[in-house]
Design an enzyme around this catalytic site. Structure first.
Site, mmCIF file in Angstrom:
data_model
loop_
_atom_site.group_PDB
_atom_site.id
_atom_site.type_symbol
_atom_site.label_atom_id
_atom_site.label_comp_id
_atom_site.label_asym_id
_atom_site.label_seq_id
_atom_site.Cartn_x
_atom_site.Cartn_y
_atom_site.Cartn_z
ATOM 1 N N CYS A 29 62.069 23.887 49.200
ATOM 2 C CA CYS A 29 62.834 23.434 50.353
ATOM 3 C C CYS A 29 63.663 22.244 49.909
ATOM 4 O O CYS A 29 64.011 22.158 48.733
ATOM 5 C CB CYS A 29 61.910 23.091 51.527
ATOM 6 S SG CYS A 29 60.768 21.760 51.169
ATOM 7 N N HIS A 626 67.125 16.545 57.842
ATOM 8 C CA HIS A 626 66.281 17.739 57.783
ATOM 9 C C HIS A 626 66.127 18.287 59.197
ATOM 10 O O HIS A 626 65.595 17.621 60.078
ATOM 11 C CB HIS A 626 64.920 17.372 57.198
ATOM 12 C CG HIS A 626 64.130 18.555 56.710
ATOM 13 N ND1 HIS A 626 63.633 19.514 57.545
ATOM 14 C CD2 HIS A 626 63.751 18.909 55.454
ATOM 15 C CE1 HIS A 626 62.974 20.418 56.831
ATOM 16 N NE2 HIS A 626 63.026 20.075 55.560
#
Length: 704
Positions: A29, A626
């Protein structure tokens, strides 16, 4: 220590996870490498944690393993995949016969998933109330202490206005606990929590409770000879409705909200979205308030009264068995609120017999509960778990001084399923001792705490029983741990990463920095699911950073990337962000899906899945945005990215449009997180939380 080259770091990581043959699959990620391993036992976690360029490791169940890299994760991932030994690697292999059988057995075990969900439902319904429960418990503890020393009669029926007022301070929590539980339970089941609270409050209003025992037309009152309590029935619309005081009843709201969730979600499917705000709450109240008053509420009370009658029979016919049954039942009665009718039975016993036989055995349950909490406290000190240490300390103080088990139960025990079996052993030991020694009685209604030991007779028997219960539970919890081996490894890894992160010592109060010696950077907040402070990782990956600090007094604003409610990182559900391993910052519960740049700079990271962006300003401030938690698993679905890595952006430029409904439907929190990755290089990073903002509003101040 020399920083390894990117290729060397990849080779050391590969060796640390057991080689390419141990890798089932590998993804990444915005900040972490995510491994699915064939055998998690082959990981050399200590060696991985010691690597420069690795910020921390997070073992997970199911042979999953995460390595926190930071902003350089994409490069390290690429280096790993390009290693000769990884050619054709990191791909799933066909399962063996044994693995197929294990998968089938695992599906069979899934039939007990309802039990896990039930405990989670209980835990999340009470966990937010821990603070006020502790506050009320400590007020009770002080009053009980004064009562024990004879300074005030805490149980007197004719107390002065002063002590009536003190009573209201703690009764406010315990009496209205059903409304608070209903709110949290509804929130847990993802329906309007205010509807849940309103339904429960309807049967606790003075209008409703005022009919109990009154001469209101249509109300009749009878007496329960076993419990010595009055029972009132009102005839509403020609139907009989049992009237009860639901103060302190938590089983009723838990049952009510479970049914309300079905009704509420069903109504949302019926009504168009543009009228749901009016008609869904309206019909939910119209349906659930009568159901609660006529059916759900009385069911909870009937269950409690039936239990009280059964215990009275058991004590009269098998007192030794009774001494064992009481402490073994209480751990299951208290979380559901079914123990409250027993308090009435205790008072009836004192008034009719001159003594009570329930409180002695009950005390062994309480001290077994407190012993389990003491075991958790010792473990939290041993493993340096600050939050758990604070929780356990408060719960233990409330228990030992006030005799209150709820803070221990709701704050700790119901969250960790390994505690209950060990606590039950302590309950059994204490109950057996009281039964064998012939029972313990009391002539007063007392909280079973250290301060009320003298009211029990024979006192020495009581002390022996509660001591055995306490130390048995404490030892079992301490030596077996309340976390599984995998959970302990993960929590310790997160703790070590947080302790190793230098960001905290860089954060200093703003007033200690001279105005002409600092650069102001207002940072907009939003971020979600990943790893840790990028300054070290960027260096390890060879990423250049600014060599010079900005000119004193020059301002640089980083603003909110999304509109919404600003929260602190400690409130988000991702442990790595919450630990500040990725730097200080904020989270934003987004009001819409437009994600914009919070600052002028260069996009050094744009995740392929569109859920994360890294921006570096001209002055070297590194910012991570994020979107959502664990949204990398969505593989870009619902994310419309409008920028590319290497692109220059200005504050307010559109980075992506996100379908928040799709994120939530996939089961991921939509909170958008933003952190200053190189917090360690800053003088201070000061988040401004607790406000509703529009995109572009300053939410964090960074000082160079």
């Amino acid at each position: 220590m020399n920083t390894p080259t990117p290729g060397a770091l990849a080779e050391k990581i590969l060796s640390g996870v057991g080689g390419s043959e141990n890798i089932e699959s590998l993804t990444h990620c915005a900040t972490r490498l995510r491994f699915q391993l064939r055998d998690g036992e082959k990981v050399d976690q200590a060696a991985l944690d010691a690597l420069d360029g690795v910020m921390g490791t997070v073992p997970q169940s199911g042979d999953r393993f995460q390595i926190v890299i930071g902003g350089a994760v994409a490069g390290v991932y690429s280096d790993l995949m390009n290693l000769p030994s990884m050619t054709g690697g990191a791909t799933p292999r066909p399962p063996s016969d044994a693995e197929v059988k294990a998968e089938i057995r695992a599906k069979g075990r899934g039939r007990f998933a309802w039990l896990d969900n039930f405990f989670e439902y209980l835990s999340d319904s009470f966990r937010p109330l821990l603070g006020v429960l502790l506050g009320a418990s400590l007020i009770i503890a002080i009053a009980s202490m004064l009562d024990a020393f004879g300074l005030v009669d805490f149980r007197s029926a004719d107390k002065s206005a002063t002590w009536v007022f003190v009573d209201s301070m703690w009764r406010s929590v315990l009496y209205f606990l059903p409304i608070m539980v209903a709110y949290n339970a509804a929130k847990k089941l993802k329906i309007d929590p205010w509807v849940g609270a309103t339904v429960m409050a309807a049967v606790m209003t003075p209008n409703f409770t005022g009919m109990i025992g009154s001469k209101t037309p249509g109300v009749t009152t009878t007496t329960n000879t076993t419990l010595g309590t009055s029972e009132s029935v009102a005839h509403v619309f020609g139907l009989p409705m049992q009237l009860n005081d639901y103060g302190g009843q938590v089983f009723v709201p838990l049952l009510m909200v479970a049914l309300l969730a079905l009704v509420y979600k069903g109504l949302k499917r019926i009504f168009p979205e543009n009228v749901q705000m009016v008609f869904v709450p309206f019909f939910s109240m119209l349906i659930m308030i009568p159901l609660t008053a006529f059916l759900i509420g009385p069911m909870g009370v009937w269950a409690g009264n039936g239990l009280g009658t059964g215990l009275s029979w058991l004590n009269g016919n098998a007192p030794i068995v009774f001494a064992i049954v009481i402490p073994m039942l209480y751990p299951f009665l208290v979380p559901l609120g079914l123990h409250w009718p027993l308090n009435a039975l205790m008072l009836v016993n004192i008034n009719t017999l001159g003594y009570d036989f329930i409180q002695g055995p009950m005390g062994t349950w309480n001290f077994a509960c407190f012993g389990a909490t003491a075991g958790v406290l010792l473990l939290s000190v041993r493993h340096r778990e600050k939050d758990m240490r604070q929780t356990a300390t408060g719960a233990l103080a409330a228990g030992l001084l006030g005799g209150i088990s709820e803070p221990s139960l709701y704050g700790i025990h119901l969250r960790f399923k390994r505690i209950y079996p060990r606590m039950l052993v302590g309950c059994l030991v204490g109950g057996v001792i009281i039964g064998v020694l012939g029972g313990v009685n009391t002539k007063a209604f007392a909280f079973t705490s250290l301060l009320t030991i003298p009211v029990f007779d024979p006192m020495i028997k009581y002390i022996i029983a509660i001591s055995a219960a306490f130390f048995t539970s404490m030892a079992l919890v301490y030596f077996a741990d309340y976390r599984t081996k995998e959970e302990r490894a993960q929590v310790n890894a997160e703790r070590d990463a947080a302790e190793a992160a230098p960001g905290d010592k860089a954060v200093v109060p703003a007033q200690t920095v001279a105005a002409d010696d600092r650069e102001l950077v207002a940072v907009g907040a939003a971020a979600a699911a990943s790893a840790g402070s990028v300054a070290k990782a960027a260096t390890a990956a060879g990423t250049p950073v600014a060599d010079e600090a900005p000119v004193a007094g020059k301002g640089l604003e980083l603003t909110a990337p999304v509109a919404g409610r600003v929260v602190g990182l400690g409130e988000v559900e991702d442990p790595v962000f919450a630990s500040r391993a990725l730097g200080e910052g904020v989270g934003i519960e987004p009001a819409d899906g437009r994600v914009v740049a919070p600052v002028d700079g260069e996009l050094i990271t744009v995740a392929d899945t569109g859920h994360a962006f890294g921006i570096r300003t001209a002055n070297g401030v590194e910012v991570l945005i994020h979107v959502g938690i664990d949204t990398v698993k969505m593989q870009g679905k619902g994310f419309d990215v409008r920028v590319a890595a290497g692109q220059k952006v200005s504050a307010g430029d559109l980075l992506a449009e996100v379908d928040l409904a799709a994120v939530r439907a996939a089961g991921h929190p939509a909170v958008t997180l933003m952190t200053v990755l190189n917090t360690a290089d800053m003088t201070s990073v000061e988040p401004h939380t607790g406000q509703d903002v529009t995109a572009g509003t300053p939410v964090v101040t960074v000082r160079r």
